[in-house]
Enzyme design. Structure first.
Site, PDB file in Angstrom:
ATOM      1  N   TYR A 131       0.701  -1.233  -0.001  1.00 18.58           N
ATOM      2  CA  TYR A 131      -0.022  -0.075   0.137  1.00 18.58           C
ATOM      3  C   TYR A 131       0.916   1.121   0.021  1.00 18.58           C
ATOM      4  O   TYR A 131       0.251   2.359   0.062  1.00 18.58           O
ATOM      5  CB  TYR A 131      -0.909   0.008   1.146  1.00 18.58           C
ATOM      6  CG  TYR A 131      -0.233  -0.175   2.689  1.00 18.58           C
ATOM      7  CD1 TYR A 131       0.537   0.837   3.086  1.00 18.58           C
ATOM      8  CD2 TYR A 131       0.148  -1.367   3.049  1.00 18.58           C
ATOM      9  CE1 TYR A 131       1.352   1.091   4.210  1.00 18.58           C
ATOM     10  CE2 TYR A 131       0.971  -1.347   4.210  1.00 18.58           C
ATOM     11  CZ  TYR A 131       1.586  -0.439   4.697  1.00 18.58           C
ATOM     12  OH  TYR A 131       2.340  -0.443   5.863  1.00 18.58           O
ATOM     13  N   GLY A 132       2.051   1.123   0.132  1.00 21.64           N
ATOM     14  CA  GLY A 132       2.937   2.097   0.304  1.00 21.64           C
ATOM     15  C   GLY A 132       4.177   2.560  -0.682  1.00 21.64           C
ATOM     16  O   GLY A 132       4.046   2.288  -2.113  1.00 21.64           O
ATOM     17  N   THR A 133       5.384   2.484  -0.185  1.00 11.59           N
ATOM     18  CA  THR A 133       6.532   2.774  -1.288  1.00 11.59           C
ATOM     19  C   THR A 133       6.855   1.683  -2.077  1.00 11.59           C
ATOM     20  O   THR A 133       7.736   1.695  -3.025  1.00 11.59           O
ATOM     21  CB  THR A 133       7.773   3.158  -0.602  1.00 11.59           C
ATOM     22  OG1 THR A 133       7.940   2.164   0.312  1.00 11.59           O
ATOM     23  CG2 THR A 133       7.502   4.348   0.352  1.00 11.59           C
ATOM     24  N   LEU A 134       6.135   0.413  -1.946  1.00 12.82           N
ATOM     25  CA  LEU A 134       6.598  -0.755  -2.700  1.00 12.82           C
ATOM     26  C   LEU A 134       5.675  -0.786  -3.867  1.00 12.82           C
ATOM     27  O   LEU A 134       5.815  -1.607  -4.897  1.00 12.82           O
ATOM     28  CB  LEU A 134       6.254  -2.279  -1.824  1.00 12.82           C
ATOM     29  CG  LEU A 134       7.468  -2.349  -0.958  1.00 12.82           C
ATOM     30  CD1 LEU A 134       7.070  -3.599   0.015  1.00 12.82           C
ATOM     31  CD2 LEU A 134       8.529  -2.858  -1.744  1.00 12.82           C
TER      32      LEU A 134
ATOM     33  N   GLU B  20      11.170  -3.935   5.427  1.00 11.66           N
ATOM     34  CA  GLU B  20      10.228  -3.616   6.574  1.00 11.66           C
ATOM     35  C   GLU B  20      10.724  -3.695   7.809  1.00 11.66           C
ATOM     36  O   GLU B  20      10.248  -3.379   8.551  1.00 11.66           O
ATOM     37  CB  GLU B  20       8.803  -3.874   6.088  1.00 11.66           C
ATOM     38  CG  GLU B  20       8.218  -3.966   4.719  1.00 11.66           C
ATOM     39  CD  GLU B  20       8.349  -2.622   3.993  1.00 11.66           C
ATOM     40  OE1 GLU B  20       8.465  -1.594   5.146  1.00 11.66           O
ATOM     41  OE2 GLU B  20       8.086  -2.363   2.994  1.00 11.66           O
TER      42      GLU B  20
HETATM   43  N1  PCA Z   1       6.374  -0.371   2.408  1.00  7.12           N
HETATM   44  C1  PCA Z   1       5.423  -1.291   2.542  1.00  7.12           C
HETATM   45  C2  PCA Z   1       4.962  -0.874   3.894  1.00  7.12           C
HETATM   46  C3  PCA Z   1       5.085   0.517   3.927  1.00  7.12           C
HETATM   47  C4  PCA Z   1       6.087   0.746   2.964  1.00  7.12           C
HETATM   48  O1  PCA Z   1       6.422   1.865   2.505  1.00  7.12           O
HETATM   49  C5  PCA Z   1       4.036  -1.279   1.227  1.00  7.12           C
HETATM   50  O2  PCA Z   1       4.261  -0.554   0.395  1.00  7.12           O
HETATM   51  O3  PCA Z   1       3.203  -1.995   1.474  1.00  7.12           O
END
Ligand code: PCA
Length: 161
Positions: free
Chosen positions: A9-12, A84
């Protein structure tokens, strides 16, 4: 080959600053299954001075968060866990997401922040994350965080209760 499902949900996500971790060292297999959203509501916030996205393990607060569902092998999964810092920082748990393609419910790993500081619940929560979003809170990648002072301690102190 063991395959695992992981919802990010984030930077991935594609186009975000850590998406390359899926192909880091070109060692493993990964495949985008579909876009999805969490079945339960959670607060997705952007926290610390480095603007890091956190999904707070506080079911019922926040929104049904949108992200991307991947299939990964052991090698890629290990790299994601390293990024993470699971289970010391993010903690991954198996929860349900809803496919945006066909509304199927799928059980998948998700990286949450647990045992977080109460005041984080007061922050703005987002339905969908982008580092370059209108919030202006651009993600500060690890190599840009200061090398001298201990950024990990700073992050832990800002986030963990
Ligand atoms: N990376 C993981 C968790 C938060 C982040 O930045 C993600 O993208 O789900």
């Amino acid at each position: 080959m063991n395959l695992h499902k992981v919802f990010v949900y984030g930077t991935l996500k594609r186009g975000e600053p850590n998406h390359n971790w899926f192909s880091k060292d070109s060692i493993g297999h990964y495949r985008l299954i579909c876009e999805a959203k969490t079945v339960d509501k959670y607060p997705l916030i952007i926290g610390t001075e480095y603007n890091i996205p956190f999904l707070l393990y506080s079911p019922g607060n926040g929104t049904n968060v949108r992200g991307e569902l991947y299939e990964v092998d052991d090698a890629v999964f290990r790299n994601l866990d390293a990024l993470e810092d699971h289970p010391n920082f993010y903690v991954r748990e198996e929860r349900e997401v809803l496919s945006l393609d066909d509304n199927r419910k799928i059980t998948t790993w998700i990286y949450f922040i647990k045992d977080f500081k109460e005041n984080l619940l007061k922050q703005t929560s987002y339905e969908s994350y982008s580092s370059e979003g209108p919030h202006g809170l651009k993600y500060v990648t690890r190599y840009l965080r200061e090398t001298t002072s201990n950024y990990k301690m700073k992050v832990l102190n800002a986030v963990k209760s």
